[in-house]
Enzyme design. Sequence first.
Site, PDB file in Angstrom:
ATOM      1  N   ASP A 151      77.152  -3.062-132.377  1.00  0.00           N
ATOM      2  CA  ASP A 151      78.547  -3.414-132.613  1.00  0.00           C
ATOM      3  C   ASP A 151      79.266  -3.558-131.269  1.00  0.00           C
ATOM      4  OD1 ASP A 151      80.774  -3.576-134.605  1.00  0.00           O
ATOM      5  OD2 ASP A 151      81.517  -1.864-133.442  1.00  0.00           O
ATOM      6  N   GLU A 172      76.978  -8.037-131.030  1.00  0.00           N
ATOM      7  CA  GLU A 172      78.162  -8.869-130.882  1.00  0.00           C
ATOM      8  C   GLU A 172      78.446  -8.981-129.387  1.00  0.00           C
ATOM      9  OE1 GLU A 172      81.146  -8.147-134.503  1.00  0.00           O
ATOM     10  OE2 GLU A 172      80.836  -6.364-133.311  1.00  0.00           O
TER      11      GLU A 172
END
Length: 675
Positions: A346, A375
């Site tokens: 993340d 990400e």
Amino acid sequence: MKSRTIVMLGIFAYQSLVGLAQNTQYSTFEDYPVPAGSLQEMIYSTQETAFQLWAPTAQRVELKLYASAKGGKAVKTVAMKRADDGTWHATVQGDQDGKFYTFNVLHAGKWLGENPGINARSVGVGGKRGAILDLRTTDPEGWCCDKAPQRNDIVIYEMHHRDFSMAASSGMVNKGKFLALTEQGTTTPGGHATGIDHLRELGVTHVHILPSYDYFTVDEEHPEIPQYNWGYDPLNYNVPEGSYSSNAADPKARIREFKQMVQALHKAGIKLVLDVVYNHTMDIDNSNFQRTVPGYFFRQRPDGTWGDASGCGNETASERAVMRKYMVESVTYWMREYHVDGFRFDLMGIHDQETMRQIRDAARAINPDVLIYGEGWAASAPQLPEGTAAMKADMGHVEGVAAFSDELRDGLRGPFSDDHQTAFLGGVEGHEESVKFGIAGAIAHPQIDMQKVNYSKQAWAKQPHQMISYVSCHDDMCLTDRLRASVPGLAEATVSSATEQAGKGEADLIRLDLLAQTAVFTSQGIPFMQAGEEMLRDKKGVHNSYKSPDSINAIDWSRKDLHPEVFDYYRRLIRLRNEHPAFRLNDAELVCRHLSFLDAPSNVVAFRLADHAGGDAWEDIIVVLNAKDTPVSVTIPEGNYEQVAHDGRIDLNGMGEVSGGRVTVAPRSATILHR
Ligand code: CA
């Protein structure tokens, strides 16, 4: 027993215990001592339990033992002893199995508050106390022989435990639990496979589960209250979440059941990816990090305030030696103890590149096939020197790690920031280069005009497998909701239309859905899909459903009964990719050699994979993606072709011949030919 003793010696024996530190003041974080051994905090044996806590700035550390996970008085309080490397130690004699523990650190004259440490591997309900147990007693039968399957291709299926199994139509019994993924023979009301059988039928290779470490928000003590959260609010990074177990009050249950889930997936030929959120904690003051070594684990701005690149009030400091070590140990622990096959980071852009390289290297030493992606962005600029964060544009410095492509995603369906804007799929011109960039796997390709690509003016992937190819994920509207919200004429489209007008909308909704995924699955990047898209899932138009009720988030499996042809298209699309190496060349040079884009009208992308690309049995493959609501004709190399996708259907055995130098492609659909 013998091996356990050896492990303990390995971790603790080199240290000389010197009692209270002479110096607990350091001028910079770089001066903090870094332990050479593991940061493991509790080692159990039937004879004794050894405890360790890295807390170099502590004046005193107390260990407390309890009979229960919460409340009650400590049955024992032990003053821990400090070693040179900033770790504190205590050993409690006798068999402590079933007890719970906390640490409390005295820092700058103040007790920071009891907590289970930063590295608990088992906790009581609610995650506030560590649980003493023997991890070997949590191994399901056959665990020692559990092995990840070998697969040619990678197709990622992203799911949340509650979304997957809560609906009555799922047919699963262990609703919202890890064990749902162990159930076989479950069906929809209409008799179609659900659960793990459905995944096997679909052909996905990796199930990516949303955060499943112990997170904060859901009250584990009250499973009878419907509660929903995605879980991006970490509490204990190295323990499975209690609310996904059958009994959060039994510290062994969540560990055993997580392993049973992995085992069942592996038996079904599917690997498991864990979503990890090391970039921030629920808050600073109540975090285990801050209660152990204040300031060390979080970044500060130059003015002394806390950095907040996560948008959640804080950002962790991966560049500091012990945080980096902590992350590396955590990832390798999930691999060794739980047989996890991959990780999705993340807001990876908050972490520094060197940490991501060390994680990659340590993980590959255990499993060379480990899948690592994340990400490649942050909510705002992290407090790191320019050019050192693991952002998408810097993927060249973290080879072997992949990042999500927002170029393809938004080039297809429109920007994250505005659900009502559309792009290629909605018939808007000017997004063709962004789609082509995604088809090529985010590498430099001579036929792509980077000046016309939406977000990146330079190719950022060194190799195509560094790009995650997708059009929707949990973090956003589902594809069907997005199409309804953005494409004119689809607002009324349902998945079970009663009126004629809605029926036309429904047909177009399905056509665009299948077209979007055809772009994703014929991309040279790694394809990724959100669970339920293969059944035209919707979230009633909710964009950020992180705590929305099951009525929004749960997948309605009866949609598989309503639209078996949609599921079938997804299944055949995945099979096409899996059986044809031309779609996954895995090498930038090969992509440039074999992949070429053909001249096409606006709102159409056409490409060719030539000369048995990647050793493919098919000599020449032509793919045309037509987002116009009219048929188009595209010039292709002269020849006799077999059609395998046309007008919203796929049949790998062939659907008729096309010969000559042109092909006509139906509105809002993909055509795939080969010869
Ligand atoms: Ca929890």
